[in-house]
Design a protein around this motif. Sequence first.
Motif, short mmCIF file in Angstrom:
data_model
loop_
_atom_site.label_atom_id
_atom_site.label_comp_id
_atom_site.label_asym_id
_atom_site.label_seq_id
_atom_site.Cartn_x
_atom_site.Cartn_y
_atom_site.Cartn_z
N SER A 150 47.19 54.18 19.51
CA SER A 150 46.11 54.75 20.32
C SER A 150 45.11 55.49 19.45
CB SER A 150 46.69 55.68 21.40
OG SER A 150 47.52 54.96 22.29
N ASP A 402 53.53 49.43 29.92
CA ASP A 402 52.41 50.26 30.39
C ASP A 402 52.84 51.70 30.61
OD1 ASP A 402 50.43 48.33 30.37
OD2 ASP A 402 50.81 47.68 32.42
N TYR A 406 51.61 54.95 28.37
CA TYR A 406 50.84 56.00 29.05
C TYR A 406 51.54 57.35 28.90
CZ TYR A 406 48.10 58.35 32.69
OH TYR A 406 47.28 59.23 33.38
N ALA A 410 50.49 60.95 26.79
CA ALA A 410 49.89 61.84 27.79
C ALA A 410 50.06 63.32 27.44
CB ALA A 410 50.47 61.55 29.18
N VAL A 433 50.73 56.57 36.10
CA VAL A 433 50.35 55.24 35.64
C VAL A 433 50.00 54.36 36.84
CG1 VAL A 433 50.99 53.29 34.18
CG2 VAL A 433 52.00 55.52 33.77
N THR A 498 44.07 60.02 28.52
CA THR A 498 44.87 59.91 29.75
C THR A 498 44.39 60.93 30.78
OG1 THR A 498 46.62 61.39 28.90
CG2 THR A 498 46.92 59.03 28.58
N TYR A 502 42.95 59.78 34.42
CA TYR A 502 43.58 60.25 35.66
C TYR A 502 42.54 60.93 36.56
CZ TYR A 502 47.01 62.23 38.83
OH TYR A 502 47.73 62.52 39.96
N LEU A 544 41.73 52.79 29.49
CA LEU A 544 43.12 52.32 29.42
C LEU A 544 43.35 51.48 28.16
CD1 LEU A 544 43.83 51.44 33.17
CD2 LEU A 544 44.72 53.37 31.86
N VAL A 549 47.10 50.34 27.55
CA VAL A 549 47.65 50.12 28.90
C VAL A 549 46.80 49.08 29.62
CG1 VAL A 549 48.09 51.20 31.14
CG2 VAL A 549 48.63 52.43 29.04
#
Length: 555
Positions: A150, A402, A406, A410, A433, A498, A502, A544, A549
């Motif tokens: 990431s 996934d 995530y 996070a 998620v 994340t 969200y 994502l 993800v």
Amino acid sequence: MSTNIVELKLKQGIKEALEKANFNLEIEEKDIVIETPREKTFGDYSSNIAMQLTRVLRTNPRNIATSIIENFNKDEYGVEKIEIAGPGFINFFMKVESLSGVILDILKAKDDFGKNDLGKGIKFNVEYVSANPTGDLHIGHARQAALGDSICRILETCGYDVTREYYVNDAGNQIHNLALSLIARYHQLFDIDKPLPEDGYYGNDIIDIASEIKSKYGDKYLNDDSKETYEFFREYGLKAELEKIKQDLEYFRVKFNVWSSEQAIRDKGSIEKVVEFLREKGFLYEHDNATWFKSSSFGDDKDRVIIKSDGSYTYITPDIAYHLDKLERGYDYLVDLLGADHHGYINRMKAAIMALGYEADKLEIDIVQMVRAIKDGEEFKMSKRSGKALTLRDLCDEAGVDAIRYFFVARSPSSHLDFDIDLATKQSNENPVYYVQYAHARMCSINKLASDAGISLSDDIKLELLDNPAEIELLKHLNDYISTIVEACKDRAPYKITNYAYKLAQLFHAFYSECRVIDENNLDLSTARLALVESTRIVLKNALYLIGVNAPSKM
């Protein structure tokens, strides 16, 4: 650096207003703070610039704020009204079109929206996972893999030239014991009682590899203690374990550009060269028949042994040679993600970098804390297949890629993580998620319904119609996307992505419950809202992607 277009305009407007007010001061836009108020009654954006300048200008902050407002060009910078609050906060209420312009930018850029040139091609080498090829990747490696990949995706999006590197520890006792364990298991398959070494590897994978050798070569290597046979088992085991690691990582959506070998570093004579260099510079000394590195001269808490009294190298010595090898390959910065037991490693490796003639900040080391899997309220440790430690594959079987990716990014890498498998597999809004992915699927569904109703995006979208408070909040968050990526990049903090995703899902769900998107009796408003939905979908999908993800079109 702010990359929120609205914030940039407000900073420009404030700077211009200060100049018009004839305040004799020099201020840069980057020093002007723009924030989003928690209470909507305080406007869309707020600045404390008047209070910042009180000491410099030696006047009441409300007077400074009044002068700024009187000289602020509202039409030029898309502001509806400006108010002063409290001791001198300046609150800006934006015109809808100044916020909604981001929609056109997103619809034009699509998958490229969010990309920026912060990095300007600076070369980063990011090393992570680097597990010994002596068994399956476990839950700790999974967190490093998710974080490292990431971080690389975010760096690339910000314009850095990124190399993902895995350092294969294919030298030393671990690989020696791997070879001996494999030889023992091979003999045992022929009912020959050959014990495993004291520090051997007992996993089922060793038995599987031994069975493969037996199937291919029969009894060819029985009762053969030659060096050639040892090397065969060593190389075969190493290659098999490494291939399994590569397959597991690829399944986890993690790929590396470079696989570096410790043995290759040793074979090139790189360790001897680096030791000789340090010796010539006067950074080594002898004590108790061992060779010590004067790492305390470069900020370490004590000096370190690099050659033991028996003439063998300590583990740090090949690591120094390896880091020099990376630097000599032309990277501007090195980033290592290491496990929680490597805190002491930071100062000694930075000391080595400095001793080799490089700045300490050429190397950054991020410590990744431990992770526990929780199931049915208790720690979930054991693999179903082997009865041993929980592996990456086991984890994927339990919760899916996934969810793991995530959850594992996070939180900050420096925080311990309890991964709740029951929560991660819930098909409900309790599971973050599921909640975020469901938002994307819902947007796709809206697009299909609009298409079925014959409503599509046109060149003339009346974005000024998007004035519902739920629409305004969604627009403001879309405007924050690029600046969020920049923050996540600078801090190497995927959790900021994340958090953003969200909140975007929350704001979308709130918008959807408040605003009717498809209304055949009001096509102008429907088209504007459809553009908002599609731009939100694009940004959520892009966010994502940064954490590896999937963004499903159906749930």
